[in-house]
Design a protein around this motif. Structure first.
Motif, PDB file in Angstrom:
ATOM      1  N   GLU A 119       0.819  -1.210   0.000  1.00 41.89           N
ATOM      2  CA  GLU A 119       0.000   0.000   0.000  1.00 41.89           C
ATOM      3  C   GLU A 119       0.856   1.265   0.000  1.00 41.89           C
ATOM      4  N   ASP A 120       2.131   1.113   0.364  1.00 41.84           N
ATOM      5  CA  ASP A 120       3.077   2.233   0.326  1.00 41.84           C
ATOM      6  C   ASP A 120       3.903   2.109  -0.945  1.00 41.84           C
ATOM      7  N   GLY A 121       3.573   2.881  -1.935  1.00 37.86           N
ATOM      8  CA  GLY A 121       4.300   2.809  -3.199  1.00 37.86           C
ATOM      9  C   GLY A 121       5.778   3.117  -3.061  1.00 37.86           C
ATOM     10  N   GLU A 122       6.132   3.773  -1.960  1.00 34.27           N
ATOM     11  CA  GLU A 122       7.520   4.179  -1.759  1.00 34.27           C
ATOM     12  C   GLU A 122       8.352   3.130  -1.023  1.00 34.27           C
ATOM     13  N   PHE A 123       7.738   2.050  -0.560  1.00 34.64           N
ATOM     14  CA  PHE A 123       8.462   1.061   0.243  1.00 34.64           C
ATOM     15  C   PHE A 123       9.731   0.581  -0.457  1.00 34.64           C
ATOM     16  N   ASN A 124       9.629   0.317  -1.746  1.00 34.85           N
ATOM     17  CA  ASN A 124      10.792  -0.191  -2.494  1.00 34.85           C
ATOM     18  C   ASN A 124      11.881   0.856  -2.700  1.00 34.85           C
ATOM     19  N   GLU A 125      11.608   2.105  -2.333  1.00 32.09           N
ATOM     20  CA  GLU A 125      12.634   3.151  -2.435  1.00 32.09           C
ATOM     21  C   GLU A 125      13.558   3.176  -1.225  1.00 32.09           C
ATOM     22  N   LEU A 126      13.237   2.399  -0.195  1.00 30.23           N
ATOM     23  CA  LEU A 126      14.119   2.285   0.964  1.00 30.23           C
ATOM     24  C   LEU A 126      15.371   1.552   0.500  1.00 30.23           C
ATOM     25  N   CYS A 127      16.515   2.197   0.623  1.00 33.29           N
ATOM     26  CA  CYS A 127      17.753   1.593   0.126  1.00 33.29           C
ATOM     27  C   CYS A 127      18.968   2.254   0.776  1.00 33.29           C
ATOM     28  N   TYR A 128      20.123   1.650   0.543  1.00 32.45           N
ATOM     29  CA  TYR A 128      21.396   2.244   0.949  1.00 32.45           C
ATOM     30  C   TYR A 128      22.436   1.791  -0.049  1.00 32.45           C
ATOM     31  N   GLY A 129      23.556   2.514  -0.097  1.00 29.63           N
ATOM     32  CA  GLY A 129      24.586   2.128  -1.047  1.00 29.63           C
ATOM     33  C   GLY A 129      25.735   3.115  -1.112  1.00 29.63           C
ATOM     34  N   VAL A 130      26.479   3.016  -2.204  1.00 27.30           N
ATOM     35  CA  VAL A 130      27.673   3.825  -2.434  1.00 27.30           C
ATOM     36  C   VAL A 130      27.317   4.977  -3.367  1.00 27.30           C
ATOM     37  N   VAL A 131      27.760   6.168  -3.020  1.00 26.16           N
ATOM     38  CA  VAL A 131      27.569   7.322  -3.891  1.00 26.16           C
ATOM     39  C   VAL A 131      28.670   7.279  -4.948  1.00 26.16           C
ATOM     40  N   ILE A 132      28.282   7.264  -6.203  1.00 27.02           N
ATOM     41  CA  ILE A 132      29.234   7.219  -7.314  1.00 27.02           C
ATOM     42  C   ILE A 132      29.697   8.626  -7.687  1.00 27.02           C
ATOM     43  N   ALA A 133      28.768   9.566  -7.688  1.00 27.96           N
ATOM     44  CA  ALA A 133      29.088  10.952  -8.032  1.00 27.96           C
ATOM     45  C   ALA A 133      28.088  11.865  -7.333  1.00 27.96           C
ATOM     46  N   SER A 134      28.502  13.087  -7.110  1.00 29.74           N
ATOM     47  CA  SER A 134      27.639  14.101  -6.493  1.00 29.74           C
ATOM     48  C   SER A 134      27.652  15.354  -7.346  1.00 29.74           C
ATOM     49  N   ALA A 135      26.561  16.098  -7.283  1.00 27.06           N
ATOM     50  CA  ALA A 135      26.481  17.357  -8.021  1.00 27.06           C
ATOM     51  C   ALA A 135      27.527  18.328  -7.485  1.00 27.06           C
ATOM     52  N   ASP A 136      28.129  19.068  -8.395  1.00 26.25           N
ATOM     53  CA  ASP A 136      29.145  20.049  -8.041  1.00 26.25           C
ATOM     54  C   ASP A 136      29.106  21.162  -9.074  1.00 26.25           C
ATOM     55  N   TYR A 137      29.931  22.172  -8.890  1.00 25.01           N
ATOM     56  CA  TYR A 137      29.992  23.263  -9.857  1.00 25.01           C
ATOM     57  C   TYR A 137      31.384  23.862  -9.879  1.00 25.01           C
ATOM     58  N   THR A 138      31.683  24.549 -10.965  1.00 28.28           N
ATOM     59  CA  THR A 138      32.895  25.349 -11.062  1.00 28.28           C
ATOM     60  C   THR A 138      32.478  26.763 -11.440  1.00 28.28           C
ATOM     61  N   VAL A 139      33.248  27.727 -10.975  1.00 29.57           N
ATOM     62  CA  VAL A 139      33.014  29.119 -11.331  1.00 29.57           C
ATOM     63  C   VAL A 139      33.874  29.395 -12.561  1.00 29.57           C
ATOM     64  N   ASP A 140      33.211  29.630 -13.709  1.00 27.88           N
ATOM     65  CA  ASP A 140      33.936  29.867 -14.948  1.00 27.88           C
ATOM     66  C   ASP A 140      34.368  31.324 -15.102  1.00 27.88           C
ATOM     67  N   ALA A 141      33.579  32.220 -14.542  1.00 25.68           N
ATOM     68  CA  ALA A 141      33.895  33.640 -14.632  1.00 25.68           C
ATOM     69  C   ALA A 141      33.054  34.389 -13.616  1.00 25.68           C
ATOM     70  N   VAL A 142      33.494  35.580 -13.291  1.00 24.23           N
ATOM     71  CA  VAL A 142      32.700  36.509 -12.503  1.00 24.23           C
ATOM     72  C   VAL A 142      32.462  37.711 -13.409  1.00 24.23           C
ATOM     73  N   VAL A 143      31.209  38.043 -13.637  1.00 22.95           N
ATOM     74  CA  VAL A 143      30.849  39.091 -14.591  1.00 22.95           C
ATOM     75  C   VAL A 143      31.451  40.424 -14.152  1.00 22.95           C
ATOM     76  N   THR A 144      32.107  41.077 -15.114  1.00 23.72           N
ATOM     77  CA  THR A 144      32.721  42.385 -14.866  1.00 23.72           C
ATOM     78  C   THR A 144      32.164  43.409 -15.848  1.00 23.72           C
ATOM     79  N   ASP A 145      32.504  44.667 -15.627  1.00 24.34           N
ATOM     80  CA  ASP A 145      32.120  45.722 -16.575  1.00 24.34           C
ATOM     81  C   ASP A 145      32.726  45.445 -17.954  1.00 24.34           C
ATOM     82  N   ASP A 146      33.928  44.871 -17.974  1.00 28.81           N
ATOM     83  CA  ASP A 146      34.569  44.541 -19.258  1.00 28.81           C
ATOM     84  C   ASP A 146      33.731  43.542 -20.051  1.00 28.81           C
ATOM     85  N   HIS A 147      33.142  42.566 -19.363  1.00 27.84           N
ATOM     86  CA  HIS A 147      32.259  41.617 -20.048  1.00 27.84           C
ATOM     87  C   HIS A 147      31.100  42.363 -20.699  1.00 27.84           C
ATOM     88  N   HIS A 148      30.478  43.263 -19.957  1.00 31.00           N
ATOM     89  CA  HIS A 148      29.335  44.006 -20.490  1.00 31.00           C
ATOM     90  C   HIS A 148      29.752  44.879 -21.664  1.00 31.00           C
TER      91      HIS A 148
END
Length: 172
Positions: A119-148
């Protein structure tokens, strides 16, 4: 005064770690030896900030700190229970399994009370394991007056960070 001394000691220890890491680079030992009357790594601490007296060391410090900020995360583990705490990170597989087992106990109690887990559709979502990758980011630039002026990033205000989002593999 003690807090300031502790912060200074922490910065001095960080500079020592930085110097050791730099000396592992192929060119830094030769660069350091090229300074006969001073040290490549001479620095001062002002207002809780490290200032290197040599431009090469300042640039290495900048790169080193950026690299630390973008370091690949160490191996992580997870548990997930839709009805419980949701997604949680853990430092060990055993810890993740223990959390999942605790969540499973909640379902066991419901079954003991006559509830069917189907009756709980989410029951099968109970799990554990190894994280392969995580979301991340890089800063490519900071906008300057020169960019504009060059008609670049015009939809963003000056000072806005331009990011690239990606999945960062975890260390195994």
């Amino acid at each position: 005064m003690i807090k300031l001394a502790n912060q200074r000691a922490a910065l001095i220890a960080e500079v020592a770690e930085f110097k050791n890491d730099c000396m592992e680079l192929w060119f830094v030992p030769n660069l350091a030896r090229s300074y006969k009357n001073s040290s490549l790594f001479e620095f001062s601490i002002l207002d809780e900030e490290v200032f290197f007296l040599k431009e090469q060391a300042r640039q290495l410090w900048s790169f080193w700190n950026k690299a630390k900020a973008q370091a690949v995360p160490s191996q992580k583990y997870f548990s997930h229970d839709f009805n419980g705490d949701g997604f949680k990170y853990h430092d060990s597989l055993e810890e993740a399994q223990k959390e999942a087992e605790a969540s499973l106990d909640w379902y066991r109690d419901k079954v003991a009370d006559g509830h069917h887990v189907a009756e709980d559709g989410e029951f099968n979502e109970l799990c554990y394991g190894v994280v392969i990758a995580s979301a991340d980011y890089t800063v490519d630039a900071v906008v300057t007056d020169d960019h504009h002026k060059k008609d670049e990033f015009t939809k963003y205000e000056v000072g806005t960070e331009i990011l690239t989002l990606h999945l960062e593999p975890c260390k195994s």
